[in-house]
Every structure is written in structure tokens, then in C-alpha cells.
Design a protein around this motif. Sequence first.
Motif, short mmCIF file in Angstrom:
data_model
loop_
_atom_site.label_atom_id
_atom_site.label_comp_id
_atom_site.label_asym_id
_atom_site.label_seq_id
_atom_site.Cartn_x
_atom_site.Cartn_y
_atom_site.Cartn_z
N ARG A 146 0.83 -1.21 0.00
CA ARG A 146 0.00 0.00 0.00
C ARG A 146 0.86 1.26 0.00
NH1 ARG A 146 -4.56 0.28 4.40
NH2 ARG A 146 -2.72 0.39 5.74
N LYS A 147 0.35 2.28 -0.67
CA LYS A 147 1.02 3.58 -0.70
C LYS A 147 0.05 4.66 -0.27
CE LYS A 147 4.18 2.39 -4.48
NZ LYS A 147 4.60 2.73 -5.87
N PRO A 148 0.51 5.64 0.52
CA PRO A 148 -0.37 6.75 0.88
C PRO A 148 -0.82 7.50 -0.38
CG PRO A 148 1.60 6.74 2.24
CD PRO A 148 1.84 5.76 1.14
N PHE A 149 -2.02 8.01 -0.34
CA PHE A 149 -2.53 8.82 -1.45
C PHE A 149 -2.24 10.27 -1.10
CE2 PHE A 149 -6.27 10.93 -3.60
CZ PHE A 149 -5.77 10.77 -4.89
N ALA A 150 -1.24 10.85 -1.78
CA ALA A 150 -0.76 12.19 -1.44
C ALA A 150 -0.68 13.06 -2.68
CB ALA A 150 0.61 12.09 -0.76
N PRO A 151 -1.82 13.34 -3.30
CA PRO A 151 -1.80 14.09 -4.55
C PRO A 151 -1.71 15.60 -4.33
CG PRO A 151 -4.06 13.66 -3.96
CD PRO A 151 -3.19 13.00 -2.90
N VAL A 152 -1.35 16.30 -5.40
CA VAL A 152 -1.53 17.74 -5.48
C VAL A 152 -2.86 17.96 -6.20
CG1 VAL A 152 -0.64 19.92 -6.37
CG2 VAL A 152 0.95 18.15 -5.58
N GLN A 211 -7.35 27.75 -13.65
CA GLN A 211 -6.73 26.47 -13.29
C GLN A 211 -6.02 26.62 -11.95
OE1 GLN A 211 -4.89 24.10 -16.74
NE2 GLN A 211 -4.55 26.20 -17.36
N ALA A 212 -6.02 25.56 -11.16
CA ALA A 212 -5.35 25.64 -9.87
C ALA A 212 -4.81 24.28 -9.47
CB ALA A 212 -6.30 26.16 -8.80
N TYR A 213 -3.66 24.30 -8.82
CA TYR A 213 -3.07 23.12 -8.19
C TYR A 213 -2.89 23.40 -6.71
CZ TYR A 213 -1.72 20.54 -12.44
OH TYR A 213 -1.72 19.82 -13.59
N GLY A 214 -3.02 22.35 -5.92
CA GLY A 214 -2.72 22.47 -4.51
C GLY A 214 -3.95 22.52 -3.64
N THR A 251 0.62 28.67 3.04
CA THR A 251 0.05 28.23 4.32
C THR A 251 1.22 27.98 5.26
OG1 THR A 251 -1.81 27.18 3.18
CG2 THR A 251 -1.43 26.56 5.47
N GLY A 252 1.26 28.74 6.34
CA GLY A 252 2.44 28.68 7.20
C GLY A 252 3.64 29.17 6.41
N ASP A 253 4.70 28.37 6.38
CA ASP A 253 5.89 28.76 5.61
C ASP A 253 6.05 27.92 4.35
OD1 ASP A 253 6.53 26.35 6.71
OD2 ASP A 253 8.41 27.01 7.66
N ARG A 254 4.93 27.33 3.88
CA ARG A 254 5.00 26.45 2.71
C ARG A 254 4.20 27.00 1.54
NH1 ARG A 254 3.47 20.32 3.37
NH2 ARG A 254 3.49 20.61 1.11
N LEU A 255 4.70 26.71 0.36
CA LEU A 255 3.94 26.93 -0.86
C LEU A 255 2.93 25.80 -0.98
CD1 LEU A 255 3.53 28.27 -3.71
CD2 LEU A 255 5.27 26.66 -4.54
N THR A 256 1.63 26.14 -0.92
CA THR A 256 0.61 25.09 -0.91
C THR A 256 -0.36 25.16 -2.07
OG1 THR A 256 -0.65 26.47 0.62
CG2 THR A 256 0.65 24.67 1.58
N GLY A 257 -0.29 26.21 -2.89
CA GLY A 257 -1.22 26.28 -4.01
C GLY A 257 -0.81 27.31 -5.03
N GLN A 293 5.02 20.99 -9.48
CA GLN A 293 6.18 20.21 -9.04
C GLN A 293 6.73 20.73 -7.72
OE1 GLN A 293 8.67 20.60 -12.49
NE2 GLN A 293 7.26 19.45 -13.80
N ALA A 294 6.76 22.05 -7.57
CA ALA A 294 7.26 22.64 -6.33
C ALA A 294 6.34 22.31 -5.16
CB ALA A 294 7.40 24.15 -6.49
#
Length: 391
Positions: free
Chosen positions: A303-309, A322-325, A351-357, A373-374
Motif C-alpha cells: 500500500r502507498k499513501p494517497f498524497a496528490p496535489v 486552473q489551480a493546483y494544490g 500556508t504557514g511557511d509552505r507553498l501550498t497552491g 512540481q514545487a
Amino acid sequence: MKRVLVVGASAAGLAAAETLRREGFDGTLTLVGDEPAAPYDRPPLSKQILSGEWSPTRLPLRAPADLDALDLDLRLGAAATGLDLAERAVRLADGAAVPYDGLIVATGVRPRRLPGRGAHVLRTLDDALALRGRLEPGRRLAVVGAGFLGSEAAAVARGLGCEVTLLEPAPVPLAHALGEQVGRVLSRAHLEHGVDLRTGVTVTEAGKGGVRLADGGSVEADEVLVAVGSLPNTEWLVGSGLTVADGLVCDAYCAAAPDVYAAGDVARWHNPLFGTSMRIEHRTNAAEQGMAAARNLLHPEARKPFAPVPYFWSDQYDMKVQAYGYLRGHDGVAVVEGDLDERRFLAAYRTGDRLTGVLTVGLPPKAIRPWRQAIAAGAGWHESDLLPAPA
């Protein structure tokens, strides 16, 4: 595992069924759907079908021969009404009890409704065709809810010559998800195309002839479309022992219980890429999650976690959005390319110190790909070379 049951015959359920066969499952594969039609695509309902640009014959997700090749025990027009985990069986509205060794829940969502009779909703092909038949030049359409679905329908109706009133309780449509700057840009497009956009208003009743407002006022209309969000189809799981909380609650592998997985709009799972629980109502996620759930069910040892963008798009007037994240709950938005006034720009979300979208309007698809990708790499807000250096 000899018997797998997939409940829900839309994008997620079909993707799960196809993946099971592709991964070598040769046992009994039952696909249950509450609609009588074979699996079809839903995003065009509020765009090409509503506008009349497409015939319904373009909607099926697979040709009949491709469905036949899956060797399915296909049960259409039979909604699930109950689940017995101990007996490993799902009850259907036609009285049947379908046994399983593995179960994938992909029952999707249904539209929220408001008090009143005669208003339209937009979820199924029948819904889209019923509304399309009423959209004629000069007719008055009131749309309750200026989210993506309501906005797309308003844009199509204006293109067909209808007089459109768009009613939204928030001060700025979509600001809760996309930020106030972007929400205002999309709002201006409605105004420039002649839509009577009214914000900060709450509709208490919607039906034939118009809507009633919380302040005692009313809006007259020939037709009313209610587009105020969706509810996960989980009622049939009540009493089953599974955890339901705005969707069927799953872990990072999309598992809700041993040998029970979920996918698509109904699934609330922990996405480890963003470290949070989410439920995504987008077409791309439905197909990707259907595939992931099927693989994890069939190959529990790998099994693998489902961790999509997550990805979504929307067409409104001449705008391609269009949007990702994961944009909800963001702490900041930066426009790093283009011009808001020209409705041609790229906005990054923190969000916080991360690029999330990231979201683009009016830009080609290649403009957004490096950002995806980022986000997938978990880039920090100040670590990404895509963002301008802080002053």
C-alpha cells in the motif's frame, strides 16, 4: 480475494474498476450505480451541456465495448441502502444483498437544497437538460450561490441571452477559497458581462417564480438554480460502524476499515503531503483516488499513501481558471505574474511557511506546471526559485 464491490458508478468508481482489472483481479467485480445511465462525465454538465454545445452522446466515460471488456456485474439504477460490515454485504434499493470480499465506496455527493419547490439543481444529466430547456433569450434566471458551479451556469445563461441575477451571501464570492483579490477579479467578470451580482444576501427560500431573502425582500425569476454546495452521500452507511464526518473518514491509504476503501467526492482522507484531512470534489481527484484505492485494496502488502496535489479548473466567459494544490485555509496570496485587471495572472498561495497552491487565469497550461512540481516537493515559501526574493 474473489469478490470486489464498487459502490458508485461515476468517475471514481469506474477508475477503481478499471484499475482492478488492469492490476490482475479476475474475480467477480460488481459496479453499483444509483443512476440508470452508464458512467458519464460531470464537468461538462455546467458548461457544454448547459450551453447546448454538446450532445449528451458525448458524455459517456467509456464506449459500451470498453465497459463490456471489464466483465462487470453491472447494477445500474440501484442505490445502496445499507452496509453490513460483519456479513460483508451491501443492501440495494431493489432488495438485493451484494456480498463482497473487498469494498470501494465511491458514492459521490448530492446538491444541497433550500426550502421551496420548483428550483433547479445541477448534478446529473437530467438536471442539466431540464435547466437547458428553460434557458432562452430574455428569460430571467436567478442563481443562488456564486461558487464555481453557480458562476459557470451564470456565464452560460448570459451567453444564451438570459437576464441573470447571481446571489451570494459572502461579501466577495470565492474569497474563502481563493482569497479576496482573486475573488474580486472573478466577480468583475460577471458585472462586465451584465450579470446582476448581489453579494451579502442570504436566500431563505427558492422555488418557482423566484427567491425570498432573509431581509424580507425577494427576487423574481422565471427559473431558479440553487448552487450552494454539496452533501456527501453517506446516509446508507449510518449504523454500519464506519466513521462518517462530512464524508467517509479514511486514513492516508484511503482505507475506512479492513478491506473497505473510499474514493472521490465522498472520501475524507488524510493527505500526508499537506498534513491535513481533506475531501476534494474535483474530477481529476476522483479518477486518481479511484485508482489509488483499488491498488491499495488489491495489494495490501504494498500500500502507498494517497498524497496528490489536487487540481481543478473552471471555464467562465472567456476565462480559463486552473489551480493546483490545497488553497483553503491559506495564510497569504502573492500575484507573481501577470495583471489582475487584465484577468491574466498567476497567484501563489502560502500556508504557514509552505507553498501550498497556485492559481492561473488566462495563462497557458505550461505556466502552472513548474509550480505543481514545487508543491509536490513540499517547497518552502522562501525556498522556491519560482517566487520573487523577499525585499
